[in-house]
Design an enzyme around this catalytic site. Structure first.
Site, PDB file in Angstrom:
ATOM      1  N   LYS A 186       0.827  -1.204   0.000  1.00 43.36           N
ATOM      2  CA  LYS A 186       0.000   0.000   0.000  1.00 43.36           C
ATOM      3  C   LYS A 186       0.865   1.258   0.000  1.00 43.36           C
ATOM      4  O   LYS A 186       2.050   1.225   0.332  1.00 43.36           O
ATOM      5  CB  LYS A 186      -0.915   0.004   1.236  1.00 43.36           C
ATOM      6  N   HIS A 187       0.245   2.385  -0.350  1.00 43.24           N
ATOM      7  CA  HIS A 187       0.953   3.663  -0.280  1.00 43.24           C
ATOM      8  C   HIS A 187       1.371   3.936   1.165  1.00 43.24           C
ATOM      9  O   HIS A 187       0.631   3.648   2.103  1.00 43.24           O
ATOM     10  CB  HIS A 187       0.051   4.801  -0.762  1.00 43.24           C
TER      11      HIS A 187
END
Length: 411
Positions: free
Chosen positions: A181-182
């Site tokens: 994920k970011h």
């Protein structure tokens, strides 16, 4: 034979080596105060004291379902594109997951489609934003209020920095900071519970009853995902290794995907029922407080330019209509996924099938709800391209033009 490749993978670990070393240092030892870190994270996501920091979105969802305390057999309406583990959590609680179809161009669930699926057993709406697409929940919230059904906003794939803290129309919002994920912290999630102090108090009590996950487990995760950084992020290694593996027919993609799984599939709810260790909380706060908005949105702008090239070239990009979209994985739909997969990989474009756990949620047995035909059709010929925010602009343009040439040779 493949002798040259674009040195980018579909998956990207959003963490450089200096940040990884900071995670490693914390995993080995941190003298920071847990309560202070949690307080700081709360302030980063909300102006109220309504944030719970958990080890995963599944943990947060499990906690919320326990606090909601709805009857067995209750139906939970959910976006038809989801992950099997969210469906499994619902079933393990004795509830019925009911998929609601999406529009391929927006990846949104319409209020009308949602309302048509509501029955007297419907007790929760799970609105999942997939592939970095977000949409206004105002219409869905009106439906929820009309039938007194809470809205759970799943932004596991949608963290974009401090500019978005969840839709205020949602009763709950969750963000994920798992390995791909970011702003990854290699683990972790944040849940914001609004409008219901009683549910918030119950959820806190349940979560606080869980044991703290061992710091050794987090240390193992940090070390494990360093392998992902090596295999996915190092361009020179991609240049050298990928052609060799492709030419000998070694399926390295399955190995990489299995390496990045946060939890082994098929386990019971007990695997999620832990609180995060202080090291994880510390590193998560580090990632949140040092999020580079300018770099992030510069990358998104480049990807949007690539998307325009693909669409003009006749390639279907799910969720291409929203212009404020922030890309996570990059999906395309082709006429023949197997044929397109071979063509792209033989041209050095590291296209993937099945890289994500996302799938079209099946209709429960005996249910009269309509089948999510658009979601089913989309997943029949879905591929992922190696496009993400860390791919240079010039290479995004090259990959997209090359993809159009391969998939639509008439142009």
């Amino acid at each position: 034979m493949v002798w040259w490749v674009y040195p980018y993978a579909c998956l990207n670990i959003d963490c450089g080596w200096f940040e990884w070393l900071r995670a490693l240092r914390r995993a080995i030892y941190t003298g920071e105060k847990r309560a202070v870190l949690l307080q700081n994270l709360t302030k980063a996501f909300s102006n109220e004291d309504n944030v719970i920091v958990s080890i995963s979105v599944r943990t947060a969802f499990d906690v919320y379902l326990q606090a909601l305390n709805i009857p067995k057999g209750s139906e939970i309406l959910m976006t038809a594109i989801n992950i099997p583990e969210m469906v499994r959590v619902i079933k393990l609680h004795g509830f019925v997951p009911v998929p609601v179809d999406v529009d391929v161009n927006t990846l949104a669930v319409t209020p009308e489609r949602l309302e048509s699926a509501i029955t007297d057993k419907t007790k929760l709406i799970l609105a999942t934003f997939t592939y970095g697409v977000r949409y206004d929940l105002a219409g869905i919230a009106k439906v929820g209020k009309k039938y007194n059904i809470p809205i759970f906003e799943d932004c596991a794939e949608g963290y974009v920095g401090p500019s978005y803290k969840g839709d205020p129309n949602a009763d709950v919002t969750v963000f994920s900071f798992g390995p791909i994920k970011h702003a990854t912290a290699f683990q972790g999630a944040v849940m914001i519970i609004r409008n219901n102090p009683e549910i918030l108090q119950k959820a806190r009590k349940i979560h606080d009853s869980y044991p703290v996950q061992s710091g050794k487990i987090y240390l193992k995760k940090v070390i494990k995902y360093s392998g992902g950084i090596v295999l996915l992020n190092l361009r020179w290694l991609n240049y050298i290794l990928r052609p060799i593996l492709l030419n000998i027919g070694f399926d390295y993609k399955k190995r990489v995907v299995s390496l990045l799984r946060g939890f082994a599939p098929g386990q019971g709810l007990e695997v999620y029922r832990f609180r995060p260790c202080t090291a994880m909380i510390s590193f998560l706060y580090r990632r949140i407080s040092h999020f580079d908005d300018k770099k992030f949105y510069k990358g998104m702008k480049s990807i949007q330019e690539g998307t325009d090239i693909l669409i003009k070239g006749g390639v279907t990009v799910p969720g291409s209509n929203p212009k404020d979209r922030t890309f996570w994985l990059y999906p395309i739909v082709t006429k023949d996924a197997a044929k397109a997969y071979d063509a792209l990989n033989n041209a050095g474009i590291d296209a993937y099938q099945g890289i994500s756990q996302l799938y079209a949620v099946p209709v429960p047995e005996g249910s009269k709800c309509p089948k999510p035909d658009k979601a089913y059709e989309m997943f029949k010929n879905l591929l992922y391209l190696p496009i993400h925010k860390d791919v240079p602009h010039k290479d995004i343009v090259k990959i997209c033009k090359h993809t159009v040439k391969l998939l639509n040779p008439k142009l």
